[in-house]
Design a protein around this motif. Structure first.
Motif, mmCIF file in Angstrom:
data_model
loop_
_atom_site.group_PDB
_atom_site.id
_atom_site.type_symbol
_atom_site.label_atom_id
_atom_site.label_comp_id
_atom_site.label_asym_id
_atom_site.label_seq_id
_atom_site.Cartn_x
_atom_site.Cartn_y
_atom_site.Cartn_z
ATOM 1 N N ASP A 11 16.290 15.780 6.555
ATOM 2 C CA ASP A 11 17.415 15.239 7.169
ATOM 3 C C ASP A 11 17.317 13.541 7.543
ATOM 4 O O ASP A 11 18.133 13.259 8.040
ATOM 5 N N GLN A 12 16.218 13.110 7.084
ATOM 6 C CA GLN A 12 15.842 11.627 7.495
ATOM 7 C C GLN A 12 15.615 10.706 6.400
ATOM 8 O O GLN A 12 15.197 11.062 5.490
ATOM 9 N N LYS A 13 16.129 9.623 6.672
ATOM 10 C CA LYS A 13 15.549 8.566 5.484
ATOM 11 C C LYS A 13 14.212 8.499 5.088
ATOM 12 O O LYS A 13 13.484 8.669 6.128
ATOM 13 N N ARG A 14 13.917 8.461 4.041
ATOM 14 C CA ARG A 14 12.422 8.240 3.714
ATOM 15 C C ARG A 14 11.870 7.242 4.201
ATOM 16 O O ARG A 14 12.375 6.081 4.568
ATOM 17 N N ILE A 15 10.622 7.321 4.810
ATOM 18 C CA ILE A 15 9.934 6.381 5.573
ATOM 19 C C ILE A 15 9.723 5.114 4.931
ATOM 20 O O ILE A 15 9.766 3.907 5.502
ATOM 21 N N ALA A 16 9.254 5.083 3.568
ATOM 22 C CA ALA A 16 9.312 3.852 2.692
ATOM 23 C C ALA A 16 10.621 3.002 2.665
ATOM 24 O O ALA A 16 10.622 1.947 2.510
ATOM 25 N N THR A 17 11.814 3.765 2.747
ATOM 26 C CA THR A 17 12.909 3.100 2.849
ATOM 27 C C THR A 17 13.206 2.432 4.183
ATOM 28 O O THR A 17 13.643 1.244 4.480
ATOM 29 N N ARG A 18 12.822 3.327 5.256
ATOM 30 C CA ARG A 18 13.183 2.646 6.476
ATOM 31 C C ARG A 18 12.111 1.340 6.801
ATOM 32 O O ARG A 18 12.621 0.589 7.414
ATOM 33 N N ILE A 19 11.007 1.363 6.450
ATOM 34 C CA ILE A 19 10.112 0.166 6.867
ATOM 35 C C ILE A 19 9.303 -0.469 5.923
ATOM 36 O O ILE A 19 9.084 -1.516 5.782
ATOM 37 N N GLY A 20 9.985 -0.508 4.139
ATOM 38 C CA GLY A 20 9.439 -1.020 3.402
ATOM 39 C C GLY A 20 7.997 -0.149 2.892
ATOM 40 O O GLY A 20 7.267 0.391 3.539
ATOM 41 N N ALA A 21 7.668 -0.609 1.575
ATOM 42 C CA ALA A 21 6.705 -0.188 0.741
ATOM 43 C C ALA A 21 5.232 -0.335 1.584
ATOM 44 O O ALA A 21 4.350 0.489 1.568
ATOM 45 N N ALA A 22 5.069 -1.768 1.909
ATOM 46 C CA ALA A 22 4.003 -2.200 2.495
ATOM 47 C C ALA A 22 3.548 -1.506 3.867
ATOM 48 O O ALA A 22 2.397 -0.929 4.088
ATOM 49 N N GLN A 23 4.722 -1.236 4.817
ATOM 50 C CA GLN A 23 4.250 -0.644 5.949
ATOM 51 C C GLN A 23 4.143 0.790 5.671
ATOM 52 O O GLN A 23 3.553 1.295 6.728
ATOM 53 N N ALA A 24 4.689 1.209 4.583
ATOM 54 C CA ALA A 24 4.619 2.853 4.561
ATOM 55 C C ALA A 24 2.906 3.315 4.463
ATOM 56 O O ALA A 24 2.463 4.275 4.931
ATOM 57 N N ARG A 25 2.233 2.253 3.873
ATOM 58 C CA ARG A 25 0.727 2.551 3.974
ATOM 59 C C ARG A 25 0.208 2.477 5.321
ATOM 60 O O ARG A 25 -0.740 3.439 5.892
ATOM 61 N N ILE A 26 0.670 1.592 6.235
ATOM 62 C CA ILE A 26 0.190 1.643 7.733
ATOM 63 C C ILE A 26 0.525 3.046 8.339
ATOM 64 O O ILE A 26 0.101 3.500 9.097
ATOM 65 N N ASP A 64 6.514 11.643 0.321
ATOM 66 C CA ASP A 64 6.010 10.489 0.921
ATOM 67 C C ASP A 64 4.597 9.920 0.431
ATOM 68 O O ASP A 64 4.410 8.898 0.732
ATOM 69 N N GLU A 65 3.747 10.948 0.066
ATOM 70 C CA GLU A 65 2.438 10.628 -0.571
ATOM 71 C C GLU A 65 2.624 9.497 -1.559
ATOM 72 O O GLU A 65 1.446 9.056 -2.163
ATOM 73 N N ILE A 66 3.684 9.717 -2.511
ATOM 74 C CA ILE A 66 3.738 8.771 -3.491
ATOM 75 C C ILE A 66 4.656 7.508 -3.138
ATOM 76 O O ILE A 66 5.119 6.887 -4.057
ATOM 77 N N GLY A 67 5.127 7.474 -1.958
ATOM 78 C CA GLY A 67 5.951 6.323 -1.561
ATOM 79 C C GLY A 67 7.390 6.430 -2.147
ATOM 80 O O GLY A 67 8.077 5.437 -2.106
ATOM 81 N N MET A 68 7.733 7.680 -2.335
ATOM 82 C CA MET A 68 9.125 7.808 -2.650
ATOM 83 C C MET A 68 10.160 7.277 -1.775
ATOM 84 O O MET A 68 9.731 7.174 -0.670
ATOM 85 N N GLU A 69 11.220 6.605 -2.163
ATOM 86 C CA GLU A 69 12.396 6.189 -1.432
ATOM 87 C C GLU A 69 13.462 6.798 -1.480
ATOM 88 O O GLU A 69 13.609 7.605 -2.461
ATOM 89 N N ASN A 70 14.481 6.297 -0.551
ATOM 90 C CA ASN A 70 15.721 7.122 -0.725
ATOM 91 C C ASN A 70 16.527 6.646 -2.363
ATOM 92 O O ASN A 70 16.242 5.572 -2.742
ATOM 93 N N VAL A 71 17.169 7.542 -2.803
ATOM 94 C CA VAL A 71 17.908 7.373 -4.163
ATOM 95 C C VAL A 71 19.241 7.475 -4.032
ATOM 96 O O VAL A 71 19.953 8.138 -3.245
ATOM 97 N N ALA A 72 19.854 6.265 -4.429
ATOM 98 C CA ALA A 72 21.251 6.138 -4.288
ATOM 99 C C ALA A 72 21.822 7.224 -5.099
ATOM 100 O O ALA A 72 21.754 7.543 -6.560
ATOM 101 N N ILE A 73 23.078 8.128 -4.721
ATOM 102 C CA ILE A 73 23.578 9.166 -5.353
ATOM 103 C C ILE A 73 24.800 8.630 -5.594
ATOM 104 O O ILE A 73 25.858 8.404 -4.855
#
Length: 532
Positions: free
Chosen positions: A326-341, A359-368
């Motif tokens: 139901d929520q935006k991907r973490i890598a989209t919310r804070i960026g790829a670098a911070q997703a590791r943090i 999320d374990e592969i850093g997936m981001e939101n996809v434009a539909i």
């Protein structure tokens, strides 16, 4: 002891079944596909898979409109295939948690068809029916979560029925003991098939105000917010009587050994923790979504952790979530670098972590594209950015056509970068985010301080958050330092063993740590090191 209870020391991995793996070639993920990919959660090292709804459904809300609580939708497979999935998961040491959707059914469920047949039908009171207001309009001002009124007029019987979500999702009347018994029987149906627990959808909605009073306006509402936020849901959810309902549900699970009850609850902390129950007879894990909405700074995260730890009842076990369907991907919310943090934070905080597939592969939101939109929320309130499709796209397993997800046309488009960002490729990269997740999970398994230790805050100065995990029984102590900023920071902690960096490029003895931008580390101070 924490280690004696699997859901306390374990890690939950959420699978959105439509998007995990298609085993039939129709472009939609299914049970056969999940079974084919069980190697992945096993390899990753998680303890349980949570599967979003797979019940028969017209799919008005993609399974959250249930037409039969004791069957499998043909698009996902059959009961036989489900039983096979449970058996194979258990053989691999994986628990299976099902989504349970008790607040509302589909309007195609036989119960609702009977209920709307006439005012005299025996199942009329299984749903929430009210006479029109004096002007002929809805009984009160309650709003639906997907936009518009929470009431729909049934012309045949002349009354309105309540739906907290879509009109195709009428709310069940949980004040009716017959409804409770029927839903408890549904829980037992799956428990008898070996299910290890349930994540209960919108559990705080189950009881409504007995007087059906209007909700008050929300003084903080802004026009760009969702329509539902215009009012405070004071009377349409989170009623005092809900805790007896949750306790009854918990009692059903307690009749079976080693089961877990997880509640989806979007409420402030002081109301969230009430769902543990006065005598800990409520949900084992009322979902804590605070990280999803937090400002991504060291002081904000430190404050959030402290407030949550302080709010927990003495016997309440914490839990943490970075994302879900139901929520935006973490890598989209804070960026790829911070997703590791974020990964290191999730897997080193005290409590049970839940990881959302991809999320374990850093997936981001996809434009539909507009012509591919599936989510009913986006269709009802277009252009507001409320659609959840971007976080539900298919898992890319390799660089082949459609990422190895399907041989057909995927129900939602894959990420444009799937040829580079996929499981097969990242599993071979010793510095990928996937490798980081696997290493973090392995370290968590190896270190009792991470599984069971207390949380000890150290500092949150500038961009750097530092805390420790202590286990008194073993004497082990670990220090975690996370750099939320874009500048290098020095950390003097004395002699220590650097066990893991989010960069995955260094380890070993250190006397001080130079934290690079967006780097996190886990350290074992030398003076306190003991075998775990």
């Amino acid at each position: 002891m924490v280690d004696a209870v699997w859901w306390k020391h374990g890690i939950v991995y959420q699978i959105y079944p439509r998007s995990f793996q298609d085993g039939s070639g129709d472009g939609i993920g299914d049970l056969s596909g999940i079974r084919q990919r069980l190697d992945h959660p096993e390899w990753l090292g998680v303890d349980a898979i949570w599967i979003s709804p797979i019940y028969p459904s017209p799919m008005a809300d993609f399974g959250y409109d249930v037409a039969d609580y004791c069957e499998i939708d043909p698009v996902f497979g059959s009961l036989d295939e489900f039983d096979l999935l449970v058996a194979e998961a258990h053989a691999r040491g994986l628990k299976v948690i099902l989504d349970f959707v008790p607040n509302h059914s589909s309007d195609q469920h036989p119960w609702f068809r009977e209920s709307r047949a006439s005012r005299a039908n025996p199942k009329r009171n299984w749903y929430i029916w009210r006479d029109p207001a004096p002007d002929g309009g809805p009984p009160n001002n309650w709003l639906a979560n997907f936009g518009g009124s929470a009431w729909t007029l049934d012309e045949h019987t002349g009354q309105y029925y309540h739906h907290a979500f879509l009109p195709e999702q009428p709310d069940l009347n949980w004040r009716n003991p017959e409804v409770r018994r029927a839903m408890h029987d549904a829980l037992r149906f799956w428990l008898d098939r070996g299910v290890d627990g349930f994540r209960v959808d919108v559990i705080w909605h189950l009881i409504k105000d007995a007087q059906f009073r209007d909700n008050p306006p929300n003084p903080a509402w802004q026009p760009h917010n969702a329509g539902i936020d215009r009012l405070l849901q004071v009377h349409s959810a989170d009623q005092p009587e809900i805790h007896a309902v949750v306790a009854e549900m918990r009692a059903v699970l307690d009749a079976y050994p080693d089961r877990v009850l997880i509640g989806e609850i979007y409420l402030p902390l002081e109301r969230l923790v009430a769902y543990y129950g006065a005598e800990m007879e409520g949900a084992h894990l009322p979902f804590n979504f605070q990280l999803i909405f937090a400002d991504w700074t060291a002081p904000a995260i430190a404050k959030l952790i402290a407030e949550y730890e302080a709010a927990l009842p003495a016997e309440g076990w914490p839990n943490w979530v970075l994302g879900n369907h139901d929520q935006k991907r973490i890598a989209t919310r804070i960026g790829a670098a911070q997703a590791r943090i974020a990964a290191m934070l999730l897997l080193t905080l005290r409590g049970t972590p839940t990881l959302y597939y991809g999320d374990e592969i850093g997936m981001e939101n996809v434009a539909i594209p507009a012509d591919r939109v599936q989510d009913p929320w986006e269709r009802r309130e277009p252009g507001r950015g409320l659609g959840r499709d971007p976080a539900r796209t298919p898992m890319p397993w390799d660089g082949s056509r459609h990422g190895g997800f399907t041989t057909g046309e995927p129900w939602l488009p894959l990420s444009p970068d799937f040829a580079q960002r996929n499981v097969a490729r990242l599993a071979e990269d010793p510095q990928s985010i996937l490798t980081l997740y696997r290493d973090l999970i392995a370290l968590r398994r190896a270190q009792v301080a991470l599984r069971a230790g207390v949380h000890v805050p150290i500092s949150a100065e500038g961009d750097v958050l530092v805390y420790e995990r202590h286990d008194a029984a073993s004497g082990s102590r670990l220090r975690i330092a996370l750099n939320f900023g874009e500048e290098t920071r020095r950390l003097d902690i004395g002699p220590a063993q650097l066990l893991l960096s989010t960069a995955l490029d260094r380890a070993g003895h250190v006397d001080e740590v130079v934290l690079r931008p967006a780097e996190g580390v886990i350290l074992a101070p030398i003076a306190a090191r003991r075998a775990t």
